[in-house]
Design a protein around this motif. Sequence first.
Motif, PDB file in Angstrom:
ATOM      1  N   HIS A  82      -3.977   5.173   6.253  1.00 40.68           N
ATOM      2  CA  HIS A  82      -3.295   6.510   5.735  1.00 40.68           C
ATOM      3  C   HIS A  82      -3.305   7.471   6.715  1.00 40.68           C
ATOM      4  O   HIS A  82      -2.642   8.491   6.730  1.00 40.68           O
ATOM      5  CB  HIS A  82      -4.166   6.957   4.502  1.00 40.68           C
ATOM      6  N   ASP A  83      -4.539   7.289   7.603  1.00 40.27           N
ATOM      7  CA  ASP A  83      -4.547   8.371   8.641  1.00 40.27           C
ATOM      8  C   ASP A  83      -4.433   7.893  10.100  1.00 40.27           C
ATOM      9  O   ASP A  83      -4.122   8.639  10.837  1.00 40.27           O
ATOM     10  CB  ASP A  83      -5.886   9.349   8.344  1.00 40.27           C
ATOM     11  N   VAL A 103       0.907  -1.185   0.102  1.00 41.75           N
ATOM     12  CA  VAL A 103      -0.026  -0.024  -0.072  1.00 41.75           C
ATOM     13  C   VAL A 103       0.897   1.220   0.165  1.00 41.75           C
ATOM     14  O   VAL A 103       0.567   2.294  -0.785  1.00 41.75           O
ATOM     15  CB  VAL A 103      -0.945  -0.019   1.069  1.00 41.75           C
ATOM     16  N   GLN A 148       7.861   2.485 -15.791  1.00 38.28           N
ATOM     17  CA  GLN A 148       8.911   2.783 -16.427  1.00 38.28           C
ATOM     18  C   GLN A 148      10.109   1.674 -16.895  1.00 38.28           C
ATOM     19  O   GLN A 148      11.347   1.963 -17.408  1.00 38.28           O
ATOM     20  CB  GLN A 148       9.788   4.045 -15.834  1.00 38.28           C
ATOM     21  N   LEU A 158     -15.683  -4.434 -13.228  1.00 36.86           N
ATOM     22  CA  LEU A 158     -16.221  -3.237 -13.947  1.00 36.86           C
ATOM     23  C   LEU A 158     -17.530  -2.798 -13.609  1.00 36.86           C
ATOM     24  O   LEU A 158     -17.499  -1.459 -13.899  1.00 36.86           O
ATOM     25  CB  LEU A 158     -16.490  -4.073 -15.610  1.00 36.86           C
ATOM     26  N   PHE A 159     -18.083  -3.237 -12.892  1.00 38.55           N
ATOM     27  CA  PHE A 159     -19.363  -2.862 -12.205  1.00 38.55           C
ATOM     28  C   PHE A 159     -19.201  -1.646 -11.310  1.00 38.55           C
ATOM     29  O   PHE A 159     -19.560  -0.592 -11.431  1.00 38.55           O
ATOM     30  CB  PHE A 159     -20.259  -4.093 -11.780  1.00 38.55           C
ATOM     31  N   TRP A 160     -18.227  -1.909 -10.537  1.00 37.76           N
ATOM     32  CA  TRP A 160     -17.650  -1.129  -9.409  1.00 37.76           C
ATOM     33  C   TRP A 160     -17.175   0.136 -10.051  1.00 37.76           C
ATOM     34  O   TRP A 160     -17.377   1.223  -9.621  1.00 37.76           O
ATOM     35  CB  TRP A 160     -16.557  -1.977  -8.478  1.00 37.76           C
ATOM     36  N   PHE A 161     -16.329   0.068 -11.080  1.00 37.36           N
ATOM     37  CA  PHE A 161     -15.849   1.128 -11.547  1.00 37.36           C
ATOM     38  C   PHE A 161     -16.801   2.042 -12.539  1.00 37.36           C
ATOM     39  O   PHE A 161     -16.454   3.366 -12.354  1.00 37.36           O
ATOM     40  CB  PHE A 161     -14.464   0.696 -12.887  1.00 37.36           C
ATOM     41  N   ASN A 162     -17.540   1.372 -13.050  1.00 35.37           N
ATOM     42  CA  ASN A 162     -18.547   2.149 -13.856  1.00 35.37           C
ATOM     43  C   ASN A 162     -19.818   2.677 -13.387  1.00 35.37           C
ATOM     44  O   ASN A 162     -20.559   3.278 -14.084  1.00 35.37           O
ATOM     45  CB  ASN A 162     -18.891   1.540 -15.294  1.00 35.37           C
ATOM     46  N   PRO A 171       2.343   3.285  -5.209  1.00 33.38           N
ATOM     47  CA  PRO A 171       2.426   4.273  -6.352  1.00 33.38           C
ATOM     48  C   PRO A 171       3.708   4.247  -6.834  1.00 33.38           C
ATOM     49  O   PRO A 171       3.920   4.533  -8.021  1.00 33.38           O
ATOM     50  CB  PRO A 171       2.122   5.667  -5.566  1.00 33.38           C
ATOM     51  N   ILE A 212      -7.030  -0.802   5.031  1.00 32.79           N
ATOM     52  CA  ILE A 212      -6.143  -0.357   4.168  1.00 32.79           C
ATOM     53  C   ILE A 212      -6.328   1.176   4.005  1.00 32.79           C
ATOM     54  O   ILE A 212      -5.354   2.216   4.171  1.00 32.79           O
ATOM     55  CB  ILE A 212      -6.164  -0.781   2.675  1.00 32.79           C
ATOM     56  N   ALA A 213      -7.642   1.671   4.010  1.00 30.61           N
ATOM     57  CA  ALA A 213      -7.796   3.123   3.842  1.00 30.61           C
ATOM     58  C   ALA A 213      -7.343   3.656   5.281  1.00 30.61           C
ATOM     59  O   ALA A 213      -6.906   4.985   5.396  1.00 30.61           O
ATOM     60  CB  ALA A 213      -9.504   3.199   3.439  1.00 30.61           C
ATOM     61  N   ILE A 234       4.389   1.146  -8.871  1.00 30.96           N
ATOM     62  CA  ILE A 234       3.499   1.303 -10.440  1.00 30.96           C
ATOM     63  C   ILE A 234       4.355   2.055 -11.227  1.00 30.96           C
ATOM     64  O   ILE A 234       4.687   1.857 -12.536  1.00 30.96           O
ATOM     65  CB  ILE A 234       2.001   1.868 -10.028  1.00 30.96           C
ATOM     66  N   ASP A 235       4.842   3.197 -10.699  1.00 30.48           N
ATOM     67  CA  ASP A 235       5.749   4.046 -11.797  1.00 30.48           C
ATOM     68  C   ASP A 235       6.800   3.436 -12.322  1.00 30.48           C
ATOM     69  O   ASP A 235       7.186   3.412 -13.207  1.00 30.48           O
ATOM     70  CB  ASP A 235       6.086   5.402 -10.746  1.00 30.48           C
TER      71      ASP A 235
END
Lengths: 432, 349
Positions: B308-309, B141, B153, B223-227, B145, B304-305, B148-149
């Motif tokens: 972050h805090d 987590v 690359q 797909l359903f969740w995204f859209n 990022p 996971i959320a 992924i970068d």
Amino acid sequence: MKWARHIWIYLVGFLALLPAGLRALTWQEVPAHDLDGAAVAAGKMLFTHEWTPNDPLSPRGDGLGPVFNAVSCVACHEQGGLGGSGGFEHNVTMFTLQPTRPGEMMRSGVVHSQANDGFAESLKQVHADLPDIAQPVLRPFTTRSGMRGAGFDFRLPTGIGVSQRNTPALFGARLIDEITDRDIIAQERKQRLRWGLSPTGGESKPVGRALRLADGRIGRFGWKAQSPTLLAFVQAACANELGLGNPGQPQPRPLGRPDYQPVGLDLTDKQCRDMTTFIASLPKPVERAPEDSAARHEAEMGRTLFMKIGCADCHTPDLGSAEGIYSDLLLHRMGPDLEGGGFYYGEVIARTSPTAPPAVPVQGPLADEWRTPPLWGVADSAPYLHDGRAATLPDAIQLHGGQGAASARAFSALAPAAQAQVIAFLKTLQAP
Amino acid sequence: MSIRFYCGCGKHLRARDELAGMRTACPVCGQMVGIPSLQALHRGAAGPVSVEEWEARRRLVPVEAPAANAAEPATTVETEDTPRRRFRDLLRGRGRRGKTTQRRMRALEKRWFQCLAFPFQARHLILILAVAFTAMSVVAVVHAPVAIDMSLQGDWRWLYWGLIPLVVGGYLSGFFHCVLASAAAGDVGFVRWPDVQDLLRSLLIWLVTFLAGPTLFLGAALLFWFNSGDFAWIDWLIAGELIVVGVGYWLLSLVAVHQADRLRDATPQHVAELVRRLGWRILTAATVASLAVLGHAVTATVAIAALHDNFGYGLALLFIMWLSGFFFATFFFRLLGLWCYRSRVEPMP
């Protein structure tokens, strides 16, 4: 017949997918439709019309004013053609008043730069310690330590915010209007997912937030993404910029004369729709690669860098049906230097997101939250940022703070030649 | 058709065809017993191995002893010592060739709740896995990022898209693979740390069973969740249903593959056949299990959320999620594996 005996499992599979399929049929889509030529012509006439008090085009109202920022739409939206962006001199001045007593709401509004006789507004009417002018001049500055910002010549009393808004271009507005709410929310989800389910609206990671309005729609027009549709923004612009009250938005009352009663509505619903149709008919900005092949190569390299240093996290090249928009239309926190409170054009009423736990109310835009402006046509829309404080593209990039700070640093860390490539790429994004 | 044979304890048994030539534990006494083969196992053999032949072979090649040390007729060596056979032995918890593994002999669980004790037997493995996976998810987590970068690359592409998923997926699948395989073979309460062979093979099984069905439902859910924009309650129901069906089907096809250790059993027909044989209780169990998976997945996203805090809270929640996830998964795989085993080898009346 082995197949026949096991057919039920395929049936179960089909039934399991069925509800999702049926539900998808109810998803919001934008129906394709052609713009009515007569409406475009009527709208263009209204957009360029120079309004006067008791204007013949508003037989039932008081016409222009009593308070307004210009006498026609095109007075501000003029750079690079009809409907373009506006210069620094047309900046609109806004104020916010923090509540002084608990339970009070924050107040915000516009100090109009012009008015009919007897209605003139001034900052002094907002707070006694402010100067007696309607349109202060924003001065960009650089401190000795190299910090850049912009400010006014006067000191702001505590609890008072004054900020300005620069005029954006309207090219491609129809495409923004036609992006579905679903696509904007999907973008929000992608950013959250990419940053490890990070909450939206944090101060450093580029995870933006879709502005959910009181009626459930997603805001997308304006620097604060405060308007859900082009029509709503046009109605608000008519009222607030020109003082033309209409079915969507009443005209503003002068700061010094809150008791002022308009005679009737200045514009009809049809007039607002015609103007909207005209703006929708404006072509979308273009990506014009340089003729010269060496220059074209530079711009191509610039595009790659743009993706690589994180600009595309927020300035996403495509969003739903809008290709080449270079924006996610989400609100991002851009750091304390870029603060500017208030929701221009009326209150944004927040609602509790259906996905958030009930106790956490989703707020309207914060002072440092800005919608990622679409970068299409950016070559022709100087000055930059919400108040036009950045005269050039490199300035605009370096002033990114908050969620944009990391990629701005990445930009500054590039060799001058590479920075030039990024700028060369941005210069290919031109007004139509 | 079923094969009739008998165990050393004297009990007559019946096994399904696909077990021909395999070894299994006697459901009555718990000792290992070989199941006769129906076909010639290799060139030169006369035909189906008779019960007597099998007995003879069993005497020559003691189950717990290294086969190579025993003097045995040439005809039986190959059946005992093919790599495939050796792999199966490994899965069933018998040690590597040349050393025997000490096993506590206990009775096979008879009732479903007795399987709840099984994860406790494997508590060390579960604890280690839970700690490792908690650490790994936190790193993922926090690091995602950047990863992924970097992977986009190309600098470390092989690491991020190759090695890490392989190791993580391998351990996850390998562990449950061992649990399921040992239960499906009627092993008594033995779990062990998966080795490289297990990891690779189980990964293959999980991948194939995943591609052969669950992808459809889980992909649809994604797909359903995204859209679908902000979820209304009906959307929660639909997404939840897709996930439950997808995960449940995955579990079933895993069991289907494991019962005879054949990858081609990952087809819907074989899954349907499994359901038909085990009855509707396996559907109930699969539904309950996938609801549990759904619950854990929701907890994981919350955790996971929260990382972050409120890092401490997120970490604790994540650890509890993994621990209870591994616990329940071990239990379920044990249960399903045993059902599967019982439906294949049963004492004759």
